[in-house]
Structures are given as structure tokens and as C-alpha cells.
Scaffold this motif. Sequence first.
Motif, PDB file in Angstrom:
ATOM      1  N   THR A 130     -15.903 -39.253  48.028  1.00  0.00           N
ATOM      2  CA  THR A 130     -14.557 -39.767  47.913  1.00  0.00           C
ATOM      3  C   THR A 130     -14.396 -41.049  48.709  1.00  0.00           C
ATOM      4  OG1 THR A 130     -13.757 -38.500  49.815  1.00  0.00           O
ATOM      5  CG2 THR A 130     -13.704 -37.421  47.650  1.00  0.00           C
ATOM      6  N   GLY A 131     -13.321 -41.796  48.363  1.00  0.00           N
ATOM      7  CA  GLY A 131     -13.062 -43.035  49.077  1.00  0.00           C
ATOM      8  C   GLY A 131     -12.813 -42.817  50.553  1.00  0.00           C
ATOM      9  N   ILE A 168     -16.085 -42.329  52.379  1.00  0.00           N
ATOM     10  CA  ILE A 168     -16.798 -43.603  52.512  1.00  0.00           C
ATOM     11  C   ILE A 168     -16.203 -44.429  53.642  1.00  0.00           C
ATOM     12  CG2 ILE A 168     -17.316 -45.791  51.370  1.00  0.00           C
ATOM     13  CD1 ILE A 168     -17.417 -44.300  48.732  1.00  0.00           C
ATOM     14  N   VAL A 169     -14.874 -44.489  53.694  1.00  0.00           N
ATOM     15  CA  VAL A 169     -14.207 -45.257  54.743  1.00  0.00           C
ATOM     16  C   VAL A 169     -14.533 -44.695  56.122  1.00  0.00           C
ATOM     17  CG1 VAL A 169     -11.949 -45.841  55.722  1.00  0.00           C
ATOM     18  CG2 VAL A 169     -12.337 -46.072  53.268  1.00  0.00           C
ATOM     19  N   THR A 227     -13.024 -50.641  49.766  1.00  0.00           N
ATOM     20  CA  THR A 227     -12.916 -49.221  49.435  1.00  0.00           C
ATOM     21  C   THR A 227     -11.468 -48.743  49.491  1.00  0.00           C
ATOM     22  OG1 THR A 227     -15.126 -48.855  50.384  1.00  0.00           O
ATOM     23  CG2 THR A 227     -13.751 -46.913  50.003  1.00  0.00           C
ATOM     24  N   ASN A 229      -9.499 -49.935  46.472  1.00  0.00           N
ATOM     25  CA  ASN A 229      -9.737 -49.129  45.270  1.00  0.00           C
ATOM     26  C   ASN A 229      -9.134 -47.737  45.394  1.00  0.00           C
ATOM     27  OD1 ASN A 229     -11.196 -51.194  44.019  1.00  0.00           O
ATOM     28  ND2 ASN A 229     -13.109 -50.569  44.991  1.00  0.00           N
ATOM     29  N   THR A 230      -9.219 -47.162  46.597  1.00  0.00           N
ATOM     30  CA  THR A 230      -8.710 -45.804  46.802  1.00  0.00           C
ATOM     31  C   THR A 230      -7.191 -45.751  46.756  1.00  0.00           C
ATOM     32  OG1 THR A 230     -10.626 -45.285  48.204  1.00  0.00           O
ATOM     33  CG2 THR A 230      -8.716 -43.832  48.384  1.00  0.00           C
TER      34      THR A 230
END
Length: 216
Positions: A2-3, A6-7, A47, A50-51
Motif C-alpha cells: 500500500t501507499g 511505502i511512505v 507516493t 498518488n495515494t
Amino acid sequence: MTGALIVNNLAGLMMITSLLVIGAKKPIASCWFYALQSFVLVMIFVTLANTLDAHQLTLWAITAFFTKVLLVPLILGFAFRKLSDPSANASIISPAILMLLAAVIVILSWFVVEPIQIPMVVDLKPALAVSLGHFMLGLLCIVTQRNILKQAFGYCLMENGSHLTLALLAWRAPELVEIGIATDAIFAVIVMAVLARKIYRTLNTLNVDQLTALKG
């Protein structure tokens, strides 16, 4: 993946690059590590854009890439390339203690942000804790490093931490505000670079402990 995951992982990578910036013996190496960290910060912006479906962060990412990844390291590298003072390379604390303090800072930062219940950062609390810890780690760099060049990088680390905090909490800010925030580092870095070069040319030292001529 998931975003948010990743973050959070990229935020953790920022802490590692901070230790590399502080621990590098040569300012040029610190410039490269700072550029790497800024690139990680840009990836976090992308990111999040986009999330959260936030086009403002996309523009912020583009601006940060040109300012933080390219311009700031180039300015610092050019200004510091001929400045050298072996007596200023020593730190007040050892690398092992630095890593321990970094871990303690992140843990304490987690306890600070854990009670926060803002819906949009519920899944991003680790990144928020890192952003706060990153700011404190930059402050630690300024306090513990004797080399004024390293102290300039400490300011840069603090700024990257504050940028991450703003991206997490104020991503809806107008584009003009975000561009201004992303470009303020350039002017601050230019001022610090000019002052560092002036001090070195006048006193032939980069060691803050030897700058007694500036007192009074």
C-alpha cells in the motif's frame, strides 16, 4: 504494498541517510548523501500524491527535485570543495552513540505522535514520527558537530524533516505556498555557504571551538 507502507518505509530510509550525512568525514560525501535523502523525500511526495490524489504534492515533488536533489547539493559541493580543516572533523559523540541517540529520538517521537487521531495520518504515524525525529536529529547534528560545514547540513536535515511533516499534515496547501517552502532552502544554503567561506578565509579554520575571534 500500500501507499502508506511505502511512505513509512521510505521515511525510515530517510533516517538512515541522515546518519550517513552526519557520519561522512568529507563534506562532499555529505552532499551526495543529502542528495540521496532528498530524492527519497521526493519519492515520498510522489507516493503521497498518488495515494491521496493530491496534485499539489506532485508539483511539490517536482520543485523539491530541482531544488533539494540538484541545486542545494551542487551549491554546497561547489562552495565547500576547497574548504578543509582536519581539526574540525571530530564530533562530540561517537558514531555508536549517534546511532543510539537516533533510535531513542525515533522512539520518543513515536510516543509523541501516537495519540494523534487525525484520519488522514492514522496509517502514516511511523512516517510522522520519523519526520519529527528527523528534525531533532538535524538539531543534534548542529549541537554535536564541531565543523561548521556539518552544522550547515544539520540545518538541511531539519528542513527535510519539516518538509515531511508538512507533506503529511498540510498536503492541501496551495501550490504557491508549497513552492515557496521547497525553494527556501536555496537562499538559506547560499547564506550559510558564503558565511562558511568567509570564516575560513579570515580565520583559516572550520572548527567552531576556535572561533573565539567572533565573540564580543
